[in-house]
Structure formats: C-alpha cells, structure tokens
Write a protein that holds these residues in place. Structure first.
Motif, PDB file in Angstrom:
ATOM      1  N   THR A  69       0.845  -1.198   0.000  1.00  0.00           N
ATOM      2  CA  THR A  69       0.000   0.000   0.000  1.00  0.00           C
ATOM      3  C   THR A  69       0.877   1.244   0.000  1.00  0.00           C
ATOM      4  N   ALA A  70       0.293   2.363  -0.394  1.00  0.00           N
ATOM      5  CA  ALA A  70       1.013   3.636  -0.369  1.00  0.00           C
ATOM      6  C   ALA A  70       1.411   3.982   1.070  1.00  0.00           C
ATOM      7  N   GLY A  71       0.541   3.686   2.010  1.00  0.00           N
ATOM      8  CA  GLY A  71       0.840   3.965   3.411  1.00  0.00           C
ATOM      9  C   GLY A  71       2.047   3.191   3.899  1.00  0.00           C
ATOM     10  N   ARG A  72       2.150   1.932   3.498  1.00  0.00           N
ATOM     11  CA  ARG A  72       3.290   1.109   3.921  1.00  0.00           C
ATOM     12  C   ARG A  72       4.577   1.611   3.264  1.00  0.00           C
ATOM     13  N   LEU A  73       4.487   1.980   1.989  1.00  0.00           N
ATOM     14  CA  LEU A  73       5.654   2.559   1.303  1.00  0.00           C
ATOM     15  C   LEU A  73       6.117   3.816   2.036  1.00  0.00           C
ATOM     16  N   ALA A  74       5.166   4.649   2.412  1.00  0.00           N
ATOM     17  CA  ALA A  74       5.495   5.886   3.126  1.00  0.00           C
ATOM     18  C   ALA A  74       6.190   5.578   4.444  1.00  0.00           C
ATOM     19  N   GLN A  75       5.723   4.552   5.154  1.00  0.00           N
ATOM     20  CA  GLN A  75       6.361   4.163   6.414  1.00  0.00           C
ATOM     21  C   GLN A  75       7.797   3.726   6.178  1.00  0.00           C
ATOM     22  N   ILE A  76       8.011   2.893   5.178  1.00  0.00           N
ATOM     23  CA  ILE A  76       9.353   2.392   4.893  1.00  0.00           C
ATOM     24  C   ILE A  76      10.288   3.538   4.527  1.00  0.00           C
ATOM     25  N   HIS A  78       9.887   6.664   5.345  1.00  0.00           N
ATOM     26  CA  HIS A  78       9.859   7.709   6.373  1.00  0.00           C
ATOM     27  C   HIS A  78       9.373   9.042   5.821  1.00  0.00           C
ATOM     28  N   VAL A  79       8.299   9.008   5.037  1.00  0.00           N
ATOM     29  CA  VAL A  79       7.684  10.225   4.507  1.00  0.00           C
ATOM     30  C   VAL A  79       6.185  10.152   4.751  1.00  0.00           C
ATOM     31  N   HIS A  80       5.530  11.295   4.679  1.00  0.00           N
ATOM     32  CA  HIS A  80       4.079  11.338   4.816  1.00  0.00           C
ATOM     33  C   HIS A  80       3.465  10.728   3.551  1.00  0.00           C
ATOM     34  N   PRO A  81       2.361   9.956   3.685  1.00  0.00           N
ATOM     35  CA  PRO A  81       1.751   9.347   2.490  1.00  0.00           C
ATOM     36  C   PRO A  81       1.434  10.350   1.377  1.00  0.00           C
ATOM     37  N   SER A  82       1.038  11.563   1.745  1.00  0.00           N
ATOM     38  CA  SER A  82       0.724  12.546   0.704  1.00  0.00           C
ATOM     39  C   SER A  82       1.960  12.921  -0.115  1.00  0.00           C
ATOM     40  N   THR A  83       3.141  12.758   0.479  1.00  0.00           N
ATOM     41  CA  THR A  83       4.380  13.047  -0.227  1.00  0.00           C
ATOM     42  C   THR A  83       4.573  12.099  -1.411  1.00  0.00           C
ATOM     43  N   LEU A  84       4.070  10.872  -1.270  1.00  0.00           N
ATOM     44  CA  LEU A  84       4.240   9.868  -2.326  1.00  0.00           C
ATOM     45  C   LEU A  84       3.181   9.954  -3.418  1.00  0.00           C
ATOM     46  N   THR A  85       2.101  10.651  -3.171  1.00  0.00           N
ATOM     47  CA  THR A  85       0.985  10.671  -4.121  1.00  0.00           C
ATOM     48  C   THR A  85       1.427  11.038  -5.531  1.00  0.00           C
ATOM     49  N   GLY A  86       2.147  12.133  -5.676  1.00  0.00           N
ATOM     50  CA  GLY A  86       2.597  12.565  -7.000  1.00  0.00           C
ATOM     51  C   GLY A  86       3.567  11.579  -7.631  1.00  0.00           C
ATOM     52  N   VAL A  87       4.475  11.038  -6.816  1.00  0.00           N
ATOM     53  CA  VAL A  87       5.450  10.063  -7.315  1.00  0.00           C
ATOM     54  C   VAL A  87       4.718   8.844  -7.867  1.00  0.00           C
ATOM     55  N   LEU A  88       3.778   8.318  -7.103  1.00  0.00           N
ATOM     56  CA  LEU A  88       3.047   7.119  -7.532  1.00  0.00           C
ATOM     57  C   LEU A  88       2.226   7.390  -8.792  1.00  0.00           C
ATOM     58  N   LYS A  89       1.575   8.552  -8.842  1.00  0.00           N
ATOM     59  CA  LYS A  89       0.774   8.894 -10.030  1.00  0.00           C
ATOM     60  C   LYS A  89       1.647   9.004 -11.274  1.00  0.00           C
ATOM     61  N   ARG A  90       2.808   9.668 -11.142  1.00  0.00           N
ATOM     62  CA  ARG A  90       3.700   9.792 -12.301  1.00  0.00           C
ATOM     63  C   ARG A  90       4.210   8.429 -12.750  1.00  0.00           C
ATOM     64  N   MET A  91       4.526   7.585 -11.800  1.00  0.00           N
ATOM     65  CA  MET A  91       5.036   6.257 -12.154  1.00  0.00           C
ATOM     66  C   MET A  91       3.939   5.392 -12.785  1.00  0.00           C
ATOM     67  N   GLU A  92       2.711   5.560 -12.315  1.00  0.00           N
ATOM     68  CA  GLU A  92       1.580   4.871 -12.960  1.00  0.00           C
ATOM     69  C   GLU A  92       1.402   5.369 -14.387  1.00  0.00           C
ATOM     70  N   LYS A  93       1.430   6.687 -14.562  1.00  0.00           N
ATOM     71  CA  LYS A  93       1.237   7.299 -15.874  1.00  0.00           C
ATOM     72  C   LYS A  93       2.304   6.830 -16.863  1.00  0.00           C
ATOM     73  N   ARG A  94       3.524   6.633 -16.371  1.00  0.00           N
ATOM     74  CA  ARG A  94       4.612   6.147 -17.216  1.00  0.00           C
ATOM     75  C   ARG A  94       4.529   4.644 -17.471  1.00  0.00           C
ATOM     76  N   GLY A  95       3.582   3.967 -16.822  1.00  0.00           N
ATOM     77  CA  GLY A  95       3.408   2.535 -17.046  1.00  0.00           C
ATOM     78  C   GLY A  95       4.375   1.661 -16.266  1.00  0.00           C
ATOM     79  N   LEU A  96       4.922   2.188 -15.163  1.00  0.00           N
ATOM     80  CA  LEU A  96       5.859   1.420 -14.349  1.00  0.00           C
ATOM     81  C   LEU A  96       5.178   0.726 -13.173  1.00  0.00           C
ATOM     82  N   LEU A  97       4.093   1.319 -12.698  1.00  0.00           N
ATOM     83  CA  LEU A  97       3.328   0.775 -11.570  1.00  0.00           C
ATOM     84  C   LEU A  97       1.889   0.571 -11.988  1.00  0.00           C
ATOM     85  N   GLU A  98       1.275  -0.439 -11.391  1.00  0.00           N
ATOM     86  CA  GLU A  98      -0.165  -0.595 -11.557  1.00  0.00           C
ATOM     87  C   GLU A  98      -0.808  -0.557 -10.184  1.00  0.00           C
TER      88      GLU A  98
END
Length: 194
Positions: A69-76, A78-98
């Motif tokens: 989950t995004a929350g678990r990634l954030a814990q690992i 050491h960032v707030h989950p909202s910090t990862l939102t843009g990173v995850l969206k960009r990586m999804e858009k590039r077709g690297l994450l589903e």
C-alpha cells in the motif's frame, strides 16, 4: 569528501591548521555531504535512467513487496503518504506501476510493478543503490552494523524512524537488498520529488 584537516583555512583555524569542529559538527558536516550527494545523484539518475532517486527507491521497494500500500511505502521511506501521491501517479502514468483495489478494503490501493517496471527493477550503475552497494562491500559486518546503529539512532532522535526490522522480514538479505533497505533507513535520503 575531504577530511577536516584538509578543509581550507579560515580565521578560526588554529595553529595546527585544523578547524575545531568537534564530533557533532563533523558528523553533521558529513550528513550534509551525503544529502548533497543523494540530491546530485538523483538528478543524474533522472537524466540517465528517467527516474529520480526516490522514484527508483519506490520502484525497487514495490518490486520487493508486490501488493504494497502507499501507506506502507510511506512508512518504509519515512515520509508522509501525501508526499508519495505525486510520485506514484507519475510512475503509474509512465506505465511502471499498476494500482489495484485491495479486495479486503476497497479504500486502499495496492501497488505492483508492470512489465516495464519489472524490466527496470534490476541493478544499474550510476544509482544511489549502486554507490551504497560499493561502500557496503568495503565495510566489515561490524563497521556496517555500527553505521546502521548510528543512523537508526539519529533517525529515531529526529523522529523519522520506526523500530528496526519492522518491514524487512527476511534477515538473510543479499547485499543489494540490504543496500535498498539501508537507503530506506537513511535519514539523509531526499524526499521524493513531486
């Protein structure tokens, strides 16, 4: 990184030409050097690999923990989950994450690598983890453990670390996996770029 006794002279340098920084300031100076190195390497990685350091760390972690989950990634990381939102969206858009809905809790999204993401989830030169791996290969087990203890204690003191081992289940990690996990534990790691 020059040792402190090679640092350019300043008005506060004593007769022995050594700046009297002391242990605390010297350690902080080294932490800032690591931070600068992480930032510089991240920028180079973006131009050569198409991923920043934090994006590559996300890719490597999702590769180790499919369905995370995004929350678990954030814990690992050491960032707030909202910090990862843009990173995850960009990586999804590039077709690297589903992203898939968690069948047990539809409010949660589970992340896995796509075929393109799996193709990039391999060791690569010029990355933060390759530098960490080279350094770790030169350290004895005792020195590595001491360094990890110091960084963990500092991260905990600064409020950015969870108890060691909460997310790494297999204690027989390869050097590469240990480097990825260590990078995640490093308090000097750059925050993911939006």
């Amino acid at each position: 990184m020059k040792p402190i006794d090679e640092v350019a002279e300043s008005p506060t340098v004593g007769r022995d030409n050594k700046a009297p920084l002391g242990e605390v300031l010297e350690f902080m100076r080294l932490l800032w050097a690591v931070d600068h190195g992480l930032q510089s390497t991240s920028k180079r990685m973006e131009s050569t690999l198409g991923l920043t350091g934090p994006q590559r760390l996300v890719l490597r972690l999702v590769g180790r923990f499919p369905g995370i989950t995004a929350g678990r990634l954030a814990q690992i990381m050491h960032v707030h989950p909202s910090t990862l939102t843009g990173v995850l969206k960009r990586m999804e858009k590039r077709g690297l994450l589903e992203r898939k809905s968690d069948p047990l809790d539809g409010r949660k999204a589970l992340f896995a690598l796509t075929e393109a993401g799996r193709a990039m989830d391999v060791p690569a030169t010029g990355t933060v983890e390759s530098a960490v791996e080279r350094v770790l290969s030169r350290l004895s087990r005792a020195r590595l453990q001491s360094a990890q203890e110091a960084l963990t204690a500092l991260a905990e003191e600064l409020g950015g670390a969870e108890a060691p081992g909460e997310y790494v289940q297999d204690t027989s990690l390869s050097r590469e996996e240990a480097a990825v996990a260590s990078a995640a534990d490093d308090p000097a790691s750059p925050t993911p770029q939006r």
